[in-house]
Write an enzyme that holds these catalytic residues in place. Structure first.
Site, PDB file in Angstrom:
ATOM      1  N   ASP A 178     -84.653 103.133  31.070  1.00  8.73           N
ATOM      2  CA  ASP A 178     -85.759 102.232  31.369  1.00  8.73           C
ATOM      3  C   ASP A 178     -85.242 100.819  31.167  1.00  8.73           C
ATOM      4  O   ASP A 178     -85.032 100.371  30.036  1.00  8.73           O
ATOM      5  CB  ASP A 178     -86.940 102.521  30.432  1.00  8.73           C
ATOM      6  CG  ASP A 178     -88.134 101.625  30.694  1.00  8.73           C
ATOM      7  OD1 ASP A 178     -88.015 100.672  31.504  1.00  8.73           O
ATOM      8  OD2 ASP A 178     -89.191 101.855  30.073  1.00  8.73           O
ATOM      9  N   LYS A 191     -89.618  86.974  41.660  1.00  7.88           N
ATOM     10  CA  LYS A 191     -88.647  87.080  42.738  1.00  7.88           C
ATOM     11  C   LYS A 191     -88.097  85.712  43.141  1.00  7.88           C
ATOM     12  O   LYS A 191     -86.952  85.609  43.619  1.00  7.88           O
ATOM     13  CB  LYS A 191     -89.266  87.788  43.937  1.00  7.88           C
ATOM     14  CG  LYS A 191     -89.563  89.266  43.658  1.00  7.88           C
ATOM     15  CD  LYS A 191     -88.320  90.020  43.197  1.00  7.88           C
ATOM     16  CE  LYS A 191     -88.558  91.496  43.000  1.00  7.88           C
ATOM     17  NZ  LYS A 191     -87.329  92.214  42.581  1.00  7.88           N
ATOM     18  N   TYR A 199     -95.652  88.529  40.531  1.00  4.35           N
ATOM     19  CA  TYR A 199     -94.492  89.132  41.186  1.00  4.35           C
ATOM     20  C   TYR A 199     -93.695  88.112  42.009  1.00  4.35           C
ATOM     21  O   TYR A 199     -92.467  88.049  41.889  1.00  4.35           O
ATOM     22  CB  TYR A 199     -94.959  90.299  42.057  1.00  4.35           C
ATOM     23  CG  TYR A 199     -93.885  90.932  42.901  1.00  4.35           C
ATOM     24  CD1 TYR A 199     -93.004  91.865  42.358  1.00  4.35           C
ATOM     25  CD2 TYR A 199     -93.762  90.616  44.254  1.00  4.35           C
ATOM     26  CE1 TYR A 199     -92.014  92.456  43.132  1.00  4.35           C
ATOM     27  CE2 TYR A 199     -92.776  91.207  45.038  1.00  4.35           C
ATOM     28  CZ  TYR A 199     -91.912  92.119  44.478  1.00  4.35           C
ATOM     29  OH  TYR A 199     -90.938  92.702  45.246  1.00  4.35           O
ATOM     30  N   ASN A 203     -81.714  96.865  42.025  1.00  2.00           N
ATOM     31  CA  ASN A 203     -82.879  97.151  42.862  1.00  2.00           C
ATOM     32  C   ASN A 203     -84.144  97.421  42.059  1.00  2.00           C
ATOM     33  O   ASN A 203     -85.245  97.232  42.560  1.00  2.00           O
ATOM     34  CB  ASN A 203     -82.581  98.352  43.758  1.00  2.00           C
ATOM     35  CG  ASN A 203     -83.808  98.845  44.490  1.00  2.00           C
ATOM     36  OD1 ASN A 203     -84.312  98.192  45.396  1.00  2.00           O
ATOM     37  ND2 ASN A 203     -84.312 100.016  44.091  1.00  2.00           N
TER      38      ASN A 203
END
Length: 269
Positions: free
Chosen positions: A67, A162, A158, A93
Site C-alpha cells: 500500500d 496531478k 485530485y 501509476n
C-alpha cells in the site's frame, strides 16, 4: 530507453499494475520482452497477473504487495529500486480520487490521497533516479492527468495533486536529462479503467467520444518517451483541451469547469 533499443532482459517496475493504465503498461512491456516488477495492494490479483504474463510472453515477473499510501509500502518498493537486477523503467501509476468534495471530506482521506498521488510518486522517483543517474540510463513515467492543467472539478483535490505530478516531472526531467535519464509526465484524459468505479464515481453521463482506451494511451506514452518529451498528452482532443486550459481566460474556465460526475458513495479504497 528508446523504442529502437532491445527490451529483452531489461526490467520495468509498475505501480498500480493490476488494472487500467498500469495493467496496459504491463501487457505492452511484457509483449516487448521486458521483465516486470508488479506492485499493487491485492496480492492474489498480482499473483494471477504475474502468472498470466509469464505464461503468455515468457518474461520473468516479481510481485510486491504494498500500500503506497503508507511508509512501509513505499519502503518495500524503494528497496527493490535500489536492488538488482536494476530497474530501467519505473511507471508510477498508482493513484486515487475521492468522490467527496473537499468541504465534506476528512483530513484522513485527503492525506491518503496526497500520500499516494504525491508523496509516493516523489519517493519512488527519487529512489529510481539515484541508481539510474549513476548508470546514466533509465526512464520514469509518472502518470498524471489532463485534470492537472486546471481547476475543472470544483471541490476535488485530485486535479491539484496531478498538477504537482506534472510540474514535478517536468522539473526533474530537465535535471535528469544530462545524465541520460528521462522523466515524463503522462497526462491522459478520461480513460476506460476501474479508476472511477473504485472511487465510487458514476461516469455514465460522460459522452462516449471523451473516452480513451488504456492500450492506446500506453502506446502514445512510449512513443513520446522515445521522443524525449517531458509531458505526454495522448489524443488530439485532449491536446486541444490542454491548450484551452492553459490559455483560456480564467473566468471562462470558472464557468465551464464543473465536475459533472455523479456521486454514488464514499471512497474507502
Amino acid at each position: 530507453m528508446t523504442p529502437e533499443q532491445p527490451a529483452a532482459g531489461r526490467w520495468a517496475l509498475i505501480t498500480g499494475a493490476t488494472a487500467g493504465i498500469g495493467a496496459a503498461f504491463a501487457g505492452r512491456l511484457a509483449a516487448d520482452g521486458w521483465h516486470l516488477v508488479l506492485v499493487a495492494r491485492d496480492g492474489d490479483r498480482l499473483a494471477a497477473q504475474a502468472a498470466e504474463l509469464t505464461g503468455r510472453h515468457g518474461v520473468e515477473t516479481e510481485t510486491i504487495t504494498a500500500d503506497l499510501s503508507t511508509d512501509d509500502g513505499c519502503e518495500q518498493v524503494e528497496r527493490r529500486l535500489a536492488d538488482s537486477p536494476p530497474v530501467e523503467l519505473l511507471v508510477n501509476n498508482a493513484g486515487i480520487s475521492l468522490n467527496t468534495p473537499f468541504l465534506r471530506s476528512s483530513a484522513q482521506d485527503e492525506a491518503r490521497l496526497l500520500r499516494l498521488n504525491v508523496h509516493a510518486v516523489m519517493r519512488l522517483t527519487l529512489a529510481a533516479l539515484r541508481t539510474m543517474t549513476e548508470r546514466r540510463a533509465g526512464a520514469v513515467i509518472n502518470v498524471s492527468s489532463v485534470a492537472g492543467f486546471g481547476a475543472v472539478m470544483p471541490g476535488s483535490t485530485y486535479p491539484a495533486s496531478k498538477a504537482w505530478v506534472t510540474n514535478f516531472s517536468e522539473s526533474v526531467g530537465q535535471s535528469a536529462r544530462p545524465y541520460g535519464v528521462r522523466v515524463m509526465a503522462l497526462c491522459p484524459g478520461y480513460t476506460r479503467t476501474e479508476f472511477h468505479q473504485r472511487a465510487g464515481i458514476d461516469m455514465s453521463k460522460t459522452p462516449e467520444w471523451m473516452w480513451l482506451g488504456a492500450p492506446a494511451v500506453v502506446d502514445e506514452a512510449l512513443r513520446d518517451l522515445g521522443k524525449g518529451k517531458l509531458v505526454s498528452v495522448p489524443s488530439w482532443k485532449y491536446k486541444l483541451a490542454v491548450a484551452g486550459l492553459r490559455h483560456a481566460p480564467r473566468r471562462l474556465i470558472d464557468l465551464v469547469g464543473r465536475d459533472t460526475r455523479g456521486r454514488i458513495g464514499r471512497d474507502r479504497g
